[in-house]
Scaffold this motif. Sequence first.
Motif, mmCIF file in Angstrom:
data_model
loop_
_atom_site.group_PDB
_atom_site.id
_atom_site.type_symbol
_atom_site.label_atom_id
_atom_site.label_comp_id
_atom_site.label_asym_id
_atom_site.label_seq_id
_atom_site.Cartn_x
_atom_site.Cartn_y
_atom_site.Cartn_z
ATOM 1 N N GLN A 109 1.328 -0.890 -0.537
ATOM 2 C CA GLN A 109 0.132 -0.229 -0.088
ATOM 3 C C GLN A 109 1.049 1.455 -0.301
ATOM 4 O O GLN A 109 1.099 2.088 -0.780
ATOM 5 C CB GLN A 109 -0.795 0.005 1.543
ATOM 6 C CG GLN A 109 -1.157 1.289 1.322
ATOM 7 C CD GLN A 109 -2.799 1.115 2.666
ATOM 8 O OE1 GLN A 109 -2.510 -0.456 3.298
ATOM 9 N NE2 GLN A 109 -3.459 1.904 2.548
ATOM 10 N N VAL A 110 2.570 1.234 0.749
ATOM 11 C CA VAL A 110 3.035 2.272 1.231
ATOM 12 C C VAL A 110 3.759 2.699 -0.489
ATOM 13 O O VAL A 110 3.301 3.421 -0.733
ATOM 14 C CB VAL A 110 4.256 2.242 1.698
ATOM 15 C CG1 VAL A 110 5.001 2.806 1.935
ATOM 16 C CG2 VAL A 110 3.614 2.632 2.927
ATOM 17 N N GLU A 111 4.110 1.715 -1.687
ATOM 18 C CA GLU A 111 4.913 1.925 -2.500
ATOM 19 C C GLU A 111 3.794 1.917 -3.286
ATOM 20 O O GLU A 111 4.079 3.064 -4.211
ATOM 21 C CB GLU A 111 5.037 -0.381 -2.814
ATOM 22 C CG GLU A 111 5.978 -0.808 -2.047
ATOM 23 C CD GLU A 111 6.347 -1.343 -2.471
ATOM 24 O OE1 GLU A 111 5.507 -2.962 -3.321
ATOM 25 O OE2 GLU A 111 7.367 -2.274 -1.598
ATOM 26 N N ARG A 112 1.763 1.642 -3.571
ATOM 27 C CA ARG A 112 1.411 2.116 -4.463
ATOM 28 C C ARG A 112 1.123 3.763 -3.974
ATOM 29 O O ARG A 112 1.284 5.116 -5.244
ATOM 30 C CB ARG A 112 0.340 2.050 -4.246
ATOM 31 C CG ARG A 112 -0.160 0.204 -5.462
ATOM 32 C CD ARG A 112 -1.941 -0.046 -4.804
ATOM 33 N NE ARG A 112 -2.171 -0.161 -3.952
ATOM 34 C CZ ARG A 112 -2.325 -1.371 -3.286
ATOM 35 N NH1 ARG A 112 -1.707 -2.578 -2.715
ATOM 36 N NH2 ARG A 112 -2.754 -1.568 -2.093
ATOM 37 N N LEU A 113 1.334 4.636 -2.727
ATOM 38 C CA LEU A 113 0.882 5.730 -2.538
ATOM 39 C C LEU A 113 1.927 7.020 -3.172
ATOM 40 O O LEU A 113 2.181 7.208 -3.686
ATOM 41 C CB LEU A 113 0.904 5.463 -0.763
ATOM 42 C CG LEU A 113 -1.011 5.416 -0.332
ATOM 43 C CD1 LEU A 113 -1.176 5.332 1.235
ATOM 44 C CD2 LEU A 113 -1.750 6.334 -1.529
ATOM 45 N N ILE A 114 3.403 6.037 -3.109
ATOM 46 C CA ILE A 114 4.376 6.984 -3.300
ATOM 47 C C ILE A 114 4.931 6.756 -4.759
ATOM 48 O O ILE A 114 5.012 7.624 -5.169
ATOM 49 C CB ILE A 114 5.843 6.112 -2.520
ATOM 50 C CG1 ILE A 114 5.961 6.439 -1.521
ATOM 51 C CG2 ILE A 114 7.067 6.355 -3.988
ATOM 52 C CD1 ILE A 114 7.214 5.114 -0.527
ATOM 53 N N ARG A 115 4.028 5.721 -5.869
ATOM 54 C CA ARG A 115 4.344 5.537 -7.200
ATOM 55 C C ARG A 115 3.255 6.710 -7.321
ATOM 56 O O ARG A 115 3.395 7.302 -8.272
ATOM 57 C CB ARG A 115 3.702 4.926 -7.439
ATOM 58 C CG ARG A 115 4.813 3.529 -8.239
ATOM 59 C CD ARG A 115 4.144 2.353 -9.216
ATOM 60 N NE ARG A 115 2.895 1.414 -8.305
ATOM 61 C CZ ARG A 115 3.128 0.510 -7.627
ATOM 62 N NH1 ARG A 115 4.060 0.136 -7.401
ATOM 63 N NH2 ARG A 115 2.171 0.280 -7.686
ATOM 64 N N LEU A 116 1.947 7.048 -6.691
ATOM 65 C CA LEU A 116 1.006 7.793 -6.779
ATOM 66 C C LEU A 116 1.944 8.779 -6.945
ATOM 67 O O LEU A 116 1.097 10.341 -7.783
ATOM 68 C CB LEU A 116 -0.501 7.848 -6.156
ATOM 69 C CG LEU A 116 -1.795 8.379 -6.319
ATOM 70 C CD1 LEU A 116 -2.248 8.557 -7.951
ATOM 71 C CD2 LEU A 116 -2.728 7.902 -5.512
#
Length: 159
Positions: free
Chosen positions: A100-107
């Motif tokens: 989830q953190v990785e997705r948020l960073i990508r976003l």
Amino acid sequence: METPHDLTIGQLADRSGVATSALRYYEERKLIRSHRSTGNQRRYAQATLRRVAFIRAAQNVGLSLDEIGAALASLPEGRTPTKRDWHRLSREWRPRLEKQVERLIRLRDKLDGCIGCGCLSLKACALYNPDDELRAEGTGGVLLEPGHDRDVRARRTGR
């Protein structure tokens, strides 16, 4: 069996900061439980406050009610989670939270690029159509998460 320390739904809502409608929903989902007074009103054990706090904390880190329900169901006799339980469960949730953190960073990183982009196009937008992965598939749904293109293609082609 009612005790003098039992809480009404209103008291539980006031002390937990959770709406009575949400508490009823949690009960419907079997995340918390009540018993009935002699007047057929809901009564909650004091320990329900800790259970509601657990639910809210888990929701705040992005867990679904299904995930929270599974965690609560793993406790012996449906008891209120202890500090040790929280530690064990948080270790189990860590990989999911890391994704989830990785997705948020990508976003976040792609959003920075959008500020000056001005494309206003869902076909070309790096947020909705990362790396234009579906251009060969024609118009239709977009990918919000890279890496799921195989699943999308399989659904579209039936393979």
